[in-house]
Design a protein around this motif. Structure first.
Motif, PDB file in Angstrom:
ATOM      1  N   CYS A  49      -1.924   7.035   1.185  1.00 53.09           N
ATOM      2  CA  CYS A  49      -3.268   6.591   1.346  1.00 53.09           C
ATOM      3  C   CYS A  49      -3.181   4.973   1.270  1.00 53.09           C
ATOM      4  N   ASP A  50      -4.503   4.455   1.238  1.00 54.72           N
ATOM      5  CA  ASP A  50      -4.471   3.163   1.358  1.00 54.72           C
ATOM      6  C   ASP A  50      -4.748   2.310  -0.017  1.00 54.72           C
ATOM      7  N   GLN A  51      -4.169   3.166  -1.245  1.00 56.35           N
ATOM      8  CA  GLN A  51      -4.384   2.509  -2.358  1.00 56.35           C
ATOM      9  C   GLN A  51      -3.127   1.532  -2.591  1.00 56.35           C
ATOM     10  N   GLU A  52      -3.290   0.764  -3.607  1.00 55.76           N
ATOM     11  CA  GLU A  52      -2.175  -0.007  -3.957  1.00 55.76           C
ATOM     12  C   GLU A  52      -0.958   0.563  -4.535  1.00 55.76           C
ATOM     13  N   LYS A  66       1.021  -1.240   0.177  1.00 52.84           N
ATOM     14  CA  LYS A  66      -0.037   0.097  -0.134  1.00 52.84           C
ATOM     15  C   LYS A  66       0.775   1.304  -0.253  1.00 52.84           C
ATOM     16  N   CYS A  67       0.352   2.308  -0.606  1.00 50.18           N
ATOM     17  CA  CYS A  67       0.884   3.637  -0.702  1.00 50.18           C
ATOM     18  C   CYS A  67       0.991   3.940   0.841  1.00 50.18           C
TER      19      CYS A  67
END
Length: 82
Positions: free
Chosen positions: A7-10, A3-4
């Motif tokens: 943020c919680d994005q891939e 995760k980034c």
């Protein structure tokens, strides 16, 4: 899934040195946050994958590089693309 850090994005990118060595324990970013805080992009590295182990799954994934501010040479290139 890695995760980034912001943020919680891939994560799609990993912070590396001019010589493509992963910085520290690894700083991972999604495309949206990859170039915040002055991080840089080598214009030739969008097809260069840096192998990183996903600690959750144990799989090896390839992430694109992003560079710390000031890490690239005078032509904004990394060590592989002078």
């Amino acid at each position: 899934m890695i995760k980034c850090l912001v943020c919680d994005q891939e994560a799609e990118r990993v912070l590396v040195t001019y010589m493509h060595e992963i910085v520290g324990e690894g700083a991972f970013f999604c495309e949206r946050h990859a170039f915040d805080d002055g991080r840089e992009r080598c214009p030739y590295c969008d097809d260069y994958g840096v192998e990183v182990e996903d600690e959750d799954s144990g799989e090896i994934v390839e992430l694109l590089p992003t560079y710390p501010a000031g890490a690239l040479d005078s032509e904004d290139s990394c060590s592989e693309h002078p």
